[in-house]
Enzyme design. Structure first.
Site, PDB file in Angstrom:
ATOM      1  CB  CYS A   1      -0.922   0.005   1.220  1.00  0.00           C
ATOM      2  SG  CYS A   1      -2.145  -1.316   1.212  1.00  0.00           S
TER       3      CYS A   1
ATOM      4  CB  VAL B   1       6.647 -24.047  -4.041  1.00  0.00           C
ATOM      5  CG1 VAL B   1       5.990 -25.419  -3.910  1.00  0.00           C
ATOM      6  CG2 VAL B   1       7.362 -23.675  -2.744  1.00  0.00           C
TER       7      VAL B   1
END
Length: 555
Positions: free
Chosen positions: A42, A80
């Site tokens: 943000c 992964v």
């Protein structure tokens, strides 16, 4: 116990930290394919805009810090590839060396976050078309501006990041245009509240084009030159920001058999558990549910991600924390204007079948005589059956954050509209008015729900007039205000003269009274009701709110 977490931004690192606080016995490993961890997404527009000059301040923690502080192993640059839930194994690739290796887990946490929604459009991969999702994106935007000084920026998407980026680039002396697919900027808000924001932005020199469907980019030499919008001529720019929403990063979790919810994010229970044993999901990749309706929702926020991560870390290590749902609270700033929302919008409340009372309350944040006094418009939605507050939106200057947090607390604990008036809120001229806008909101709602002081919104007024209902509209403002503009067909009877004019109306007439913002309209409504008139409404937000909505409808 061996805990493996996939993803290392807000939710993943929060899960790891809480698990470690609970126990020293677990081995905790985080795999992150990016080079940045635990960053403030943000805060990225504020780096681009120059308020934060050092990107390092948005990424204050690195893998070494987590190892020293929490004894958590964070392996960045490691992706992964596959997960076998039966064997509890993972195949991982080191993106720098190319090496692939296998790891095992006892508990697995998906914290893969979200990714920008980017359709396959011609030219969208150009060097000057950017998303703003991670620190590298912000650095790349800044570098592009430095290398190729841009005079005009075009932003596709008028949500949180899009609007904040518009401000950031305007602060860097660029011409800025926002393209928004829906009928108004900030689609999470009701249209008339977004209209206040949009008017303010255009007043600050930002062009806004709504109902704008982008179909592609005209490009050459690897650079986008114009954006093509359905029904419009191509719009040229030097810099393009693609901020048309995000979607959960769930592809890999889905391949291992993790169930997705109706929002497309991973379905979890109140302990962050998925449908698979010993597999959890937190943050932007996971589905949440509404504290008001109990229905699933997707509302990715850093604050929620931290909360979910903490709960998962606690549960994995034997704790009892449970997720209670969210209200979808959000707040942002556009130059000097603060915009906040929580709970259900009017549109959402109607969709879920609530019989609702809707009011607009326009009040200053501090007394008019005190420096810094600025108006705020509060829209509140309440359930007529239970009298509970369902949602609030606020647009205004200073103090919006304070008020929205009071409303968040009230909704969270099931407050009724009338309870708001009884809150003992802090008062002194530098901070609030004697009757704080929160208290006034409760008074207006309670009067409408319980005391026969009914409210009619501009939308309802226009709708009922178009349906052919005979409505007498009485303008109770003074002549000076009336001369600045008035509702077509309305009668002008200043408040101080209304008692002497009562004989001209039948007591069963449908009457709508209004002033500038609602206070004098309420006084006129009281006079009429106390004199036996049975069908009197006060116009929600008065003429000020009426003209905003009327102008929006004309457009």
């Amino acid at each position: 116990m061996k805990i493996v977490i996939v993803g290392s931004v807000a939710a993943g690192t929060s899960a790891a930290a809480k698990a470690r606080r609970n126990t020293e016995d677990a081995q905790i490993t985080i795999y992150e394919k990016d080079s940045y961890i635990s960053y403030s997404g943000c805060g990225l527009p504020y780096f681009v805009g120059g308020e934060t000059s050092d990107i390092g301040k948005l990424t204050p923690r690195d893998a070494r810090w987590f190892k020293e502080r929490y004894n958590v192993e964070i392996k960045t640059g490691c992706e992964v590839l596959t997960v076998d839930s039966a064997q509890k194994t993972l195949c991982v690739r080191n993106l720098i060396s190319g090496e692939e290796f296998t790891d095992t887990y006892d508990r697995l946490v998906w914290a893969t976050g979200s990714k920008p929604f980017k359709p396959q459009l011609d030219g969208i991969g150009s060097r000057n078309v950017f998303t703003v999702k991670n620190p590298q994106n912000a650095v790349d935007v800044d570098a592009c501006i430095a290398e190729h000084p841009a005079k005009k920026a075009l932003i596709i998407g008028g949500g949180y990041i899009g609007l904040e980026m518009a401000v950031a680039l305007k602060e860097r002396q660029m011409g800025v245009t926002i393209l928004e697919l829906s009928s108004h900027v900030m689609p999470l808000m009701d249209d008339e509240m977004a209209a206040i924001l949009q008017k303010y932005m255009t007043g600050k020199g930002i062009d806004v084009l709504t109902s704008a469907k982008v179909t592609g980019f005209q490009h050459s030499n690897g650079m986008a030159r114009t954006v093509m919008v359905e029904g419009h001529e191509p719009i040229p720019a030097d810099l393009f920001i693609w901020s048309a929403g995000i979607k959960p990063e769930v592809e890999l979790a889905k391949t291992m058999g993790v169930k997705l919810g109706i929002t497309g994010a991973i379905e979890v229970d109140n302990r962050m558990q998925t449908n698979l044993p010993d597999v959890y999901a937190v943050g932007d990749c996971a589905q949440v549910y509404s504290l008001v309706t109990g229905s699933p929702m997707y509302r990715p926020m850093g604050s929620t991600a931290n909360k979910m991560g903490r709960i998962a870390g606690d549960v994995i290590t034997g704790g009892s924390l449970k997720f209670r749902g969210v209200l979808g609270t959000g707040i942002f700033k556009v130059f000097g204007l603060s915009v906040a929302m929580t709970g259900l919008t009017e549109k959402e409340a109607r969709k879920f079948g609530y019989d609702i009372e809707v009011i607009h309350n326009i009040k200053p944040n501090v007394p008019d005589y005190y420096p810094g006094s600025a108006e705020m418009t509060i829209k509140a939605v309440a359930d007529r059956k239970t009298e509970k507050l369902l949602g609030v939106q606020i647009v205004g200057g200073e103090g919006v954050d304070k008020r929205i947090d009071v409303f968040v607390t009230a909704i969270t604990y099931g407050a009724r509209a009338g309870d708001l008036f009884h809150l003992d809120l802090a008062y002194a001229p530098p901070f609030a008015t004697t009757k704080d806008p929160v208290l006034y909101t409760g008074m207006i709602l309670d009067n409408a729900l319980n005391r026969g002081r009914r409210i009619m919104t501009t939308h309802e007024l226009i709708e009922r007039e178009q349906a052919g209902e005979k409505i007498t509209i009485i303008d109770v403002r003074n002549k000076k205000d009336r001369d600045r503009g008035f509702i077509e067909g309305s009668l002008h009877i200043p408040l101080q003269k209304i008692r002497s004019e009562l004989a001209g109306f039948h007591k069963d007439d449908l009457i709508v009274v209004h002033c500038n913002k609602g206070v004098s309209g309420n006084a006129a409504q009281n006079i009429l009701i106390n004199n036996g008139f049975r069908n009197v409404y006060n116009l929600s937000g008065g003429y000020k709110q009426y003209i905003i909505e009327k102008n929006r409808e004309r457009k």
